[in-house]
Design a protein around this motif. Structure first.
Motif, PDB file in Angstrom:
ATOM      1  N   SER A 174       0.219   3.749   5.136  1.00  0.00           N
ATOM      2  CA  SER A 174      -1.056   3.244   5.156  1.00  0.00           C
ATOM      3  C   SER A 174      -2.009   3.820   6.049  1.00  0.00           C
ATOM      4  O   SER A 174      -3.366   3.583   5.675  1.00  0.00           O
ATOM      5  CB  SER A 174      -0.888   1.798   5.354  1.00  0.00           C
ATOM      6  N   ILE A 198      -5.092  -3.468  -0.907  1.00  0.00           N
ATOM      7  CA  ILE A 198      -4.757  -2.199  -0.118  1.00  0.00           C
ATOM      8  C   ILE A 198      -4.967  -2.248   1.386  1.00  0.00           C
ATOM      9  O   ILE A 198      -6.088  -2.951   1.778  1.00  0.00           O
ATOM     10  CB  ILE A 198      -5.792  -1.025  -0.581  1.00  0.00           C
ATOM     11  N   PHE A 249     -11.235   1.564  -2.386  1.00  0.00           N
ATOM     12  CA  PHE A 249     -10.119   0.628  -1.689  1.00  0.00           C
ATOM     13  C   PHE A 249     -10.619  -0.655  -1.267  1.00  0.00           C
ATOM     14  O   PHE A 249      -9.945  -1.515  -1.237  1.00  0.00           O
ATOM     15  CB  PHE A 249      -9.777   1.713  -0.281  1.00  0.00           C
ATOM     16  N   THR A 287       0.725  -1.161   0.211  1.00  0.00           N
ATOM     17  CA  THR A 287      -0.064   0.064  -0.239  1.00  0.00           C
ATOM     18  C   THR A 287       0.644   1.183  -0.058  1.00  0.00           C
ATOM     19  O   THR A 287       0.452   2.225  -0.731  1.00  0.00           O
ATOM     20  CB  THR A 287      -0.911  -0.076   1.139  1.00  0.00           C
ATOM     21  N   VAL A 339      -4.227   6.168   4.442  1.00  0.00           N
ATOM     22  CA  VAL A 339      -5.349   5.558   3.665  1.00  0.00           C
ATOM     23  C   VAL A 339      -6.519   5.370   4.178  1.00  0.00           C
ATOM     24  O   VAL A 339      -7.609   5.745   3.790  1.00  0.00           O
ATOM     25  CB  VAL A 339      -4.741   4.344   2.898  1.00  0.00           C
TER      26      VAL A 339
END
Length: 133
Positions: free
Chosen positions: A66, A89, A83, A58, A69
Motif C-alpha cells: 500500500s 484503495i 485512486f 489494496t 500506491v
C-alpha cells in the motif's frame, strides 16, 4: 490460502506487534478482497479496523504494498486522482500482498501504530511466512 497460512500470518503480526509494544489490528484478505481473518489487539484504536482492511484489500487487488500506491500517486498526479475516486484503495503504509507458489494469494493489512511501525510489522509478517508458501 489455507487456514494454517492465515493463522501463521496472524501469529507473526501479533508477535511483531508485541515485540514493538504496539497494539494493532491485523486483517487478512483473499484475492477477491474478502476478509479471511481479523484480529484486534486490546488497546488498539477503533479507526485501525477499517484502515487495516483497506490496506489489505489494496495490497491484494493491486498486488503491491500500500505504501507503493502512495509513492506512485506522488509521482503521477493523474494516477493519484484515479485512486482518490475509489474509496477501497489505501495509500497508507502497512498493507502487503501475500504470495504463494502461484503468485499473490491475498493481502495483509496492519494498522494501529504510526506509519513506520505498521509498515515494519507488515514487512516482518511477509518475511516470516515467506517460507510457508
Amino acid at each position: 490460502m489455507t487456514q494454517a497460512f492465515v493463522a501463521a500470518v496472524l501469529l507473526a503480526a501479533q508477535q511483531e506487534a508485541q515485540r514493538q509494544c504496539i497494539p494493532v489490528t491485523v486483517t487478512v484478505v483473499d484475492t477477491g478482497g474478502h476478509v479471511r481473518a481479523l484480529v484486534r489487539q486490546e488497546g488498539c484504536s477503533y479507526f485501525a479496523l477499517e484502515s487495516s482492511r483497506l490496506k489489505a484489500i489494496t495490497a491484494s487487488q493491486l498486488r503491491i504494498p500500500s505504501h507503493v500506491v502512495g509513492e506512485l500517486g506522488q509521482k503521477f498526479p493523474a494516477l493519484q486522482a484515479s485512486f482518490a475516486t475509489n474509496l477501497a484503495i489505501s495509500s497508507l503504509p502497512g498493507g502487503f500482498p501475500l504470495a504463494g507458489k502461484d503468485g499473490v494469494v491475498g493481502g495483509v493489512g496492519i494498522a494501529g501504530g504510526n506509519f513506520e511501525q505498521d509498515q515494519a510489522i507488515g514487512a516482518a509478517v511477509v518475511a516470516a511466512v515467506a517460507s510457508l508458501t
